[in-house]
Design a protein around this motif. Structure first.
Motif, PDB file in Angstrom:
ATOM      1  N   ASP A   1       0.812  -1.316   0.021  1.00  0.00           N
ATOM      2  CA  ASP A   1       0.185   0.043   0.024  1.00  0.00           C
ATOM      3  C   ASP A   1       0.882   1.215   0.057  1.00  0.00           C
ATOM      4  OD1 ASP A   1      -2.440  -1.592   0.020  1.00  0.00           O
ATOM      5  OD2 ASP A   1      -2.576  -1.464   2.183  1.00  0.00           O
ATOM      6  N   THR A   2       1.991   1.262   0.555  1.00  0.00           N
ATOM      7  CA  THR A   2       2.627   2.287   0.826  1.00  0.00           C
ATOM      8  C   THR A   2       4.042   2.578  -0.098  1.00  0.00           C
ATOM      9  OG1 THR A   2       3.925   1.357   2.553  1.00  0.00           O
ATOM     10  CG2 THR A   2       1.923   2.733   3.289  1.00  0.00           C
ATOM     11  N   ALA A   3       4.073   1.528  -1.152  1.00  0.00           N
ATOM     12  CA  ALA A   3       5.362   1.633  -2.022  1.00  0.00           C
ATOM     13  C   ALA A   3       5.195   2.886  -2.827  1.00  0.00           C
ATOM     14  CB  ALA A   3       5.345   0.314  -2.798  1.00  0.00           C
ATOM     15  N   ALA A   4       6.458   3.530  -2.877  1.00  0.00           N
ATOM     16  CA  ALA A   4       6.343   4.935  -3.598  1.00  0.00           C
ATOM     17  C   ALA A   4       7.674   4.888  -4.557  1.00  0.00           C
ATOM     18  CB  ALA A   4       6.434   5.973  -2.683  1.00  0.00           C
ATOM     19  N   ASP A   5       7.478   5.753  -5.559  1.00  0.00           N
ATOM     20  CA  ASP A   5       8.844   6.189  -6.272  1.00  0.00           C
ATOM     21  C   ASP A   5      10.016   7.109  -5.547  1.00  0.00           C
ATOM     22  OD1 ASP A   5       7.834   8.503  -6.622  1.00  0.00           O
ATOM     23  OD2 ASP A   5       7.116   8.036  -8.646  1.00  0.00           O
ATOM     24  N   SER A   6      10.909   7.527  -6.263  1.00  0.00           N
ATOM     25  CA  SER A   6      11.981   8.218  -5.677  1.00  0.00           C
ATOM     26  C   SER A   6      11.572   9.421  -5.371  1.00  0.00           C
ATOM     27  CB  SER A   6      13.166   8.291  -6.683  1.00  0.00           C
ATOM     28  OG  SER A   6      12.856   8.895  -7.957  1.00  0.00           O
ATOM     29  N   GLN A   7      10.278   9.950  -5.811  1.00  0.00           N
ATOM     30  CA  GLN A   7       9.683  11.397  -5.623  1.00  0.00           C
ATOM     31  C   GLN A   7       8.584  11.008  -4.750  1.00  0.00           C
ATOM     32  OE1 GLN A   7       8.895  12.880  -9.437  1.00  0.00           O
ATOM     33  NE2 GLN A   7      10.767  13.465  -9.837  1.00  0.00           N
ATOM     34  N   ASN A   8       8.490  10.184  -3.638  1.00  0.00           N
ATOM     35  CA  ASN A   8       7.353   9.912  -2.965  1.00  0.00           C
ATOM     36  C   ASN A   8       5.906   9.797  -3.462  1.00  0.00           C
ATOM     37  OD1 ASN A   8       9.259   9.482  -0.783  1.00  0.00           O
ATOM     38  ND2 ASN A   8       9.382  11.418  -0.538  1.00  0.00           N
ATOM     39  N   ARG A   9       5.987   9.620  -4.667  1.00  0.00           N
ATOM     40  CA  ARG A   9       4.520   9.352  -5.425  1.00  0.00           C
ATOM     41  C   ARG A   9       4.104   7.755  -4.928  1.00  0.00           C
ATOM     42  NH1 ARG A   9       6.105  11.901 -11.015  1.00  0.00           N
ATOM     43  NH2 ARG A   9       7.593  10.322 -10.540  1.00  0.00           N
ATOM     44  N   PHE A  10       2.951   7.497  -4.628  1.00  0.00           N
ATOM     45  CA  PHE A  10       2.657   6.095  -4.526  1.00  0.00           C
ATOM     46  C   PHE A  10       2.310   5.199  -5.716  1.00  0.00           C
ATOM     47  CE2 PHE A  10       0.780   8.002  -0.585  1.00  0.00           C
ATOM     48  CZ  PHE A  10       1.479   7.365   0.465  1.00  0.00           C
ATOM     49  N   TYR A  11       2.784   4.316  -5.733  1.00  0.00           N
ATOM     50  CA  TYR A  11       2.366   3.442  -7.080  1.00  0.00           C
ATOM     51  C   TYR A  11       1.029   3.165  -7.180  1.00  0.00           C
ATOM     52  CZ  TYR A  11       7.464   2.441  -7.281  1.00  0.00           C
ATOM     53  OH  TYR A  11       8.980   2.509  -7.430  1.00  0.00           O
ATOM     54  N   GLY A  12       0.244   2.874  -6.068  1.00  0.00           N
ATOM     55  CA  GLY A  12      -0.951   2.683  -6.054  1.00  0.00           C
ATOM     56  C   GLY A  12      -1.761   3.873  -5.924  1.00  0.00           C
ATOM     57  N   PRO A  13      -3.088   3.894  -5.437  1.00  0.00           N
ATOM     58  CA  PRO A  13      -3.962   4.750  -5.213  1.00  0.00           C
ATOM     59  C   PRO A  13      -3.493   5.582  -3.735  1.00  0.00           C
ATOM     60  CG  PRO A  13      -5.135   2.864  -5.083  1.00  0.00           C
ATOM     61  CD  PRO A  13      -3.968   2.421  -5.582  1.00  0.00           C
ATOM     62  N   GLY A  14      -2.557   4.994  -2.837  1.00  0.00           N
ATOM     63  CA  GLY A  14      -2.236   5.537  -1.760  1.00  0.00           C
ATOM     64  C   GLY A  14      -3.350   5.226  -0.718  1.00  0.00           C
ATOM     65  N   PRO A  15      -3.443   6.352   0.037  1.00  0.00           N
ATOM     66  CA  PRO A  15      -4.471   6.183   1.250  1.00  0.00           C
ATOM     67  C   PRO A  15      -5.964   6.160   0.904  1.00  0.00           C
ATOM     68  CG  PRO A  15      -3.617   8.511   1.274  1.00  0.00           C
ATOM     69  CD  PRO A  15      -2.790   7.589   0.192  1.00  0.00           C
ATOM     70  N   PHE A  16      -6.204   6.784  -0.494  1.00  0.00           N
ATOM     71  CA  PHE A  16      -7.574   6.670  -1.131  1.00  0.00           C
ATOM     72  C   PHE A  16      -8.199   5.395  -1.657  1.00  0.00           C
ATOM     73  CE2 PHE A  16      -5.524  10.836  -0.581  1.00  0.00           C
ATOM     74  CZ  PHE A  16      -6.303  11.233   0.353  1.00  0.00           C
ATOM     75  N   PHE A  17      -7.817   4.284  -1.247  1.00  0.00           N
ATOM     76  CA  PHE A  17      -7.934   2.927  -2.010  1.00  0.00           C
ATOM     77  C   PHE A  17      -9.085   2.452  -1.349  1.00  0.00           C
ATOM     78  CE2 PHE A  17      -5.457   0.865   1.173  1.00  0.00           C
ATOM     79  CZ  PHE A  17      -5.764  -0.352   1.115  1.00  0.00           C
ATOM     80  N   SER A  18      -9.674   1.225  -1.928  1.00  0.00           N
ATOM     81  CA  SER A  18     -10.831   0.641  -1.525  1.00  0.00           C
ATOM     82  C   SER A  18     -10.054  -1.012  -1.303  1.00  0.00           C
ATOM     83  CB  SER A  18     -11.980   0.539  -2.172  1.00  0.00           C
ATOM     84  OG  SER A  18     -12.843  -0.556  -2.241  1.00  0.00           O
ATOM     85  N   GLU A  19     -10.529  -1.619  -0.092  1.00  0.00           N
ATOM     86  CA  GLU A  19      -9.890  -3.054   0.071  1.00  0.00           C
ATOM     87  C   GLU A  19     -10.379  -3.734  -1.111  1.00  0.00           C
ATOM     88  OE1 GLU A  19      -8.122  -4.693   2.271  1.00  0.00           O
ATOM     89  OE2 GLU A  19      -7.679  -2.525   3.344  1.00  0.00           O
ATOM     90  N   ALA A  20     -11.908  -3.479  -1.593  1.00  0.00           N
ATOM     91  CA  ALA A  20     -12.069  -4.114  -2.675  1.00  0.00           C
ATOM     92  C   ALA A  20     -11.402  -4.201  -3.967  1.00  0.00           C
ATOM     93  CB  ALA A  20     -13.741  -4.069  -3.085  1.00  0.00           C
TER      94      ALA A  20
END
Length: 153
Positions: A57-76
């Motif tokens: 969930d918290t994986a990010a690139d070198s510029q601290n941008r989340f690979y996924g939707p970050g904290p605004f994602f749905s478990e589904a």
């Protein structure tokens, strides 16, 4: 005592490449391929420990941008390479299990029965209850090659 998928002989295993996040995510893709090619199944889920779930969930690139939707994602909608990701404390930290979970079966021989009584020793006087719950089941993996563990994720 049910043993589970991880103790089943014949499941596939691969060591994750942990050089960076790209290779770690690639390890999941390799496990999906192994389940498809060797096991001849389409994986239905990736089960990870909550520690690995947090890393995903918290994986990010070198510029601290989340690979996924970050904290605004749905478990589904939590997925890796199109396969749903599920967290479970039953999976040890550092391990993930990729597979077709329809190939793991719980056979129910006798449905659960629950009994309660206060007629044991001095339970009636002490206002205590003894509760007995029983269930007769068996667990089996129909096709071990349908599962692949990814270690050291």
């Amino acid at each position: 005592n049910l043993q589970g998928i991880l103790t089943t002989s014949g499941i596939q295993t691969m060591a994750a490449v942990t050089t960076n996040d790209k290779t770690r995510f690639g390890s999941f893709r390799t496990a999906i391929r192994m389940a498809r090619v060797v096991g001849r199944v389409n994986p239905t889920a990736i089960v990870v420990n909550p520690t690995q779930g947090e890393w995903i969930d918290t994986a990010a690139d070198s510029q601290n941008r989340f690979y996924g939707p970050g904290p605004f994602f749905s478990e589904a909608n939590r997925r890796l390479w199109g396969v749903p990701v599920v967290e479970s404390e039953a999976v040890p930290a550092g391990t993930a299990v990729v597979g077709d979970y329809s190939k793991a079966v719980l056979w129910d021989r006798e449905q659960a029965t629950v009994s309660a009584t206060d007629s044991h020793a001095d339970f009636f006087i002490r206002n205590l209850l003894a509760i007995l719950a029983e269930m007769r089941v068996a667990f089996g993996v129909l096709d071990p090659e349908a599962f692949c563990t990814v270690t050291a994720v």
